[in-house]
Scaffold this motif. Structure first.
Motif, PDB file in Angstrom:
ATOM      1  N   THR A   1     -35.267   9.816  -8.567  1.00  0.00           N
ATOM      2  CA  THR A   1     -35.869   8.907  -9.552  1.00  0.00           C
ATOM      3  C   THR A   1     -35.575   7.455  -9.206  1.00  0.00           C
ATOM      4  O   THR A   1     -36.464   6.600  -9.266  1.00  0.00           O
ATOM      5  CB  THR A   1     -35.336   9.231 -10.973  1.00  0.00           C
ATOM      6  OG1 THR A   1     -35.636  10.585 -11.270  1.00  0.00           O
ATOM      7  CG2 THR A   1     -35.947   8.322 -12.014  1.00  0.00           C
ATOM      8  N   ILE A   2     -34.341   7.183  -8.812  1.00  0.00           N
ATOM      9  CA  ILE A   2     -33.978   5.815  -8.414  1.00  0.00           C
ATOM     10  C   ILE A   2     -34.782   5.396  -7.198  1.00  0.00           C
ATOM     11  O   ILE A   2     -35.331   4.287  -7.147  1.00  0.00           O
ATOM     12  CB  ILE A   2     -32.459   5.719  -8.137  1.00  0.00           C
ATOM     13  CG1 ILE A   2     -31.686   5.865  -9.444  1.00  0.00           C
ATOM     14  CG2 ILE A   2     -32.121   4.401  -7.446  1.00  0.00           C
ATOM     15  CD1 ILE A   2     -30.191   6.038  -9.248  1.00  0.00           C
ATOM     16  N   LYS A   3     -34.872   6.288  -6.224  1.00  0.00           N
ATOM     17  CA  LYS A   3     -35.624   5.986  -4.997  1.00  0.00           C
ATOM     18  C   LYS A   3     -37.085   5.682  -5.322  1.00  0.00           C
ATOM     19  O   LYS A   3     -37.652   4.713  -4.827  1.00  0.00           O
ATOM     20  CB  LYS A   3     -35.525   7.171  -4.036  1.00  0.00           C
ATOM     21  CG  LYS A   3     -36.152   6.930  -2.688  1.00  0.00           C
ATOM     22  CD  LYS A   3     -35.917   8.138  -1.791  1.00  0.00           C
ATOM     23  CE  LYS A   3     -36.541   7.934  -0.436  1.00  0.00           C
ATOM     24  NZ  LYS A   3     -36.329   9.091   0.429  1.00  0.00           N
ATOM     25  N   GLU A   4     -37.685   6.502  -6.188  1.00  0.00           N
ATOM     26  CA  GLU A   4     -39.080   6.284  -6.568  1.00  0.00           C
ATOM     27  C   GLU A   4     -39.243   4.982  -7.344  1.00  0.00           C
ATOM     28  O   GLU A   4     -40.210   4.254  -7.139  1.00  0.00           O
ATOM     29  CB  GLU A   4     -39.588   7.465  -7.394  1.00  0.00           C
ATOM     30  CG  GLU A   4     -39.772   8.726  -6.585  1.00  0.00           C
ATOM     31  CD  GLU A   4     -40.014   9.967  -7.444  1.00  0.00           C
ATOM     32  OE1 GLU A   4     -40.040   9.844  -8.695  1.00  0.00           O
ATOM     33  OE2 GLU A   4     -40.167  11.046  -6.855  1.00  0.00           O
ATOM     34  N   SER A   5     -38.291   4.680  -8.223  1.00  0.00           N
ATOM     35  CA  SER A   5     -38.364   3.443  -9.003  1.00  0.00           C
ATOM     36  C   SER A   5     -38.281   2.226  -8.102  1.00  0.00           C
ATOM     37  O   SER A   5     -39.025   1.265  -8.276  1.00  0.00           O
ATOM     38  CB  SER A   5     -37.230   3.387 -10.031  1.00  0.00           C
ATOM     39  OG  SER A   5     -37.371   4.410 -10.975  1.00  0.00           O
ATOM     40  N   ILE A   6     -37.378   2.274  -7.146  1.00  0.00           N
ATOM     41  CA  ILE A   6     -37.234   1.148  -6.212  1.00  0.00           C
ATOM     42  C   ILE A   6     -38.491   1.011  -5.376  1.00  0.00           C
ATOM     43  O   ILE A   6     -38.997  -0.085  -5.175  1.00  0.00           O
ATOM     44  CB  ILE A   6     -35.987   1.335  -5.330  1.00  0.00           C
ATOM     45  CG1 ILE A   6     -34.735   1.189  -6.186  1.00  0.00           C
ATOM     46  CG2 ILE A   6     -35.976   0.332  -4.182  1.00  0.00           C
ATOM     47  CD1 ILE A   6     -33.449   1.557  -5.476  1.00  0.00           C
TER      48      ILE A   6
ATOM     49  N   SER B   1     -28.331  16.314 -12.867  1.00  0.00           N
ATOM     50  CA  SER B   1     -28.743  16.605 -11.499  1.00  0.00           C
ATOM     51  C   SER B   1     -28.681  15.312 -10.688  1.00  0.00           C
ATOM     52  O   SER B   1     -29.492  14.407 -10.875  1.00  0.00           O
ATOM     53  CB  SER B   1     -30.168  17.168 -11.468  1.00  0.00           C
ATOM     54  OG  SER B   1     -30.618  17.224 -10.130  1.00  0.00           O
ATOM     55  N   ILE B   2     -27.717  15.244  -9.809  1.00  0.00           N
ATOM     56  CA  ILE B   2     -27.535  14.046  -8.992  1.00  0.00           C
ATOM     57  C   ILE B   2     -28.736  13.860  -8.059  1.00  0.00           C
ATOM     58  O   ILE B   2     -29.217  12.741  -7.871  1.00  0.00           O
ATOM     59  CB  ILE B   2     -26.225  14.135  -8.183  1.00  0.00           C
ATOM     60  CG1 ILE B   2     -25.031  14.330  -9.124  1.00  0.00           C
ATOM     61  CG2 ILE B   2     -26.041  12.914  -7.302  1.00  0.00           C
ATOM     62  CD1 ILE B   2     -24.874  13.274 -10.196  1.00  0.00           C
ATOM     63  N   ASP B   3     -29.250  14.965  -7.499  1.00  0.00           N
ATOM     64  CA  ASP B   3     -30.411  14.872  -6.611  1.00  0.00           C
ATOM     65  C   ASP B   3     -31.620  14.318  -7.350  1.00  0.00           C
ATOM     66  O   ASP B   3     -32.340  13.463  -6.831  1.00  0.00           O
ATOM     67  CB  ASP B   3     -30.746  16.240  -6.012  1.00  0.00           C
ATOM     68  CG  ASP B   3     -29.709  16.692  -4.993  1.00  0.00           C
ATOM     69  OD1 ASP B   3     -29.079  15.821  -4.367  1.00  0.00           O
ATOM     70  OD2 ASP B   3     -29.544  17.913  -4.838  1.00  0.00           O
ATOM     71  N   ALA B   4     -31.848  14.817  -8.568  1.00  0.00           N
ATOM     72  CA  ALA B   4     -32.989  14.332  -9.353  1.00  0.00           C
ATOM     73  C   ALA B   4     -32.820  12.854  -9.693  1.00  0.00           C
ATOM     74  O   ALA B   4     -33.773  12.071  -9.624  1.00  0.00           O
ATOM     75  CB  ALA B   4     -33.145  15.155 -10.628  1.00  0.00           C
ATOM     76  N   MET B   5     -31.589  12.459 -10.039  1.00  0.00           N
ATOM     77  CA  MET B   5     -31.328  11.055 -10.367  1.00  0.00           C
ATOM     78  C   MET B   5     -31.556  10.170  -9.140  1.00  0.00           C
ATOM     79  O   MET B   5     -32.184   9.114  -9.233  1.00  0.00           O
ATOM     80  CB  MET B   5     -29.895  10.893 -10.864  1.00  0.00           C
ATOM     81  CG  MET B   5     -29.586   9.509 -11.390  1.00  0.00           C
ATOM     82  SD  MET B   5     -27.877   9.309 -11.907  1.00  0.00           S
ATOM     83  CE  MET B   5     -27.790  10.475 -13.243  1.00  0.00           C
TER      84      MET B   5
END
Length: 175
Positions: free
Chosen positions: A158-163, A151-155
């Motif tokens: 997750t990246i956005k939240e990690s950053i 899931s590209i949206d989920a990935m």
């Protein structure tokens, strides 16, 4: 990959670059030419000669003094030149930035397509492996996970939240 296959890719990329260059407006071509000259040794040399001549004429040649020390007219000319130089460079950089964005979007599309293709191939390979009696290998956790759709949206989330979390931690820790 065969040499002809590589050559096809090179020719396709060259074609896209030539099309991009051909689509520039007259103003963009002019700005590119000026920016290319500004980034050359000839431009630096011309500035050096002009400034040196200006200073010599206003210090050593008594009858040609039109801008006595501290050379306020020269300072004004240099400041105006700096404004124009910066403008031409920014125009060119903006256009090159847009081209870079186009390339990034194309690369993203290719990577997304590649991810779908690899996932499909892994799924087929797992089925073939199971039919050949290699079910243990085909059902390893890593292979099962990689053969699932990503899931590209989920990935992206997750990246956005990690950053965002890393930024908060850095701010919270005072660093």
């Amino acid at each position: 990959m065969s040499l002809s296959h590589v050559q096809e890719h090179i020719e396709l990329i060259a074609k896209h670059e030539m099309e991009f260059m051909a689509q520039r407006t007259r103003a963009e071509r002019f700005a590119d030419s000026v920016a290319a000259f500004i980034g050359s040794l000839q431009f630096v040399s011309a500035n050096f000669v002009i400034f040196a001549t200006w200073i010599v004429m206003n210090t050593l040649v008594p009858m040609h003094r039109f801008d006595p020390r501290p050379f306020s007219l020269l300072q004004t000319c240099v400041a105006m030149e700096a404004i124009f130089v910066a403008s031409f460079i920014l125009i060119r950089q903006g256009r090159l930035g847009r081209r870079s964005d186009e390339r990034d979007h194309l690369m993203l599309q290719i990577l997304l397509l590649t991810e779908k293709e690899v996932t499909a191939v892994l799924s087929m390979d797992r089925k073939i492996a199971e039919q050949m009696g290699l079910g243990l290998e085909a059902n390893k956790e890593a292979v099962r996970e990689l053969s699932k759709d990503t899931s590209i949206d989920a990935m992206a989330q997750t990246i956005k939240e990690s950053i965002t979390d890393e930024g908060k931690q850095t701010v919270d820790s005072g660093g």
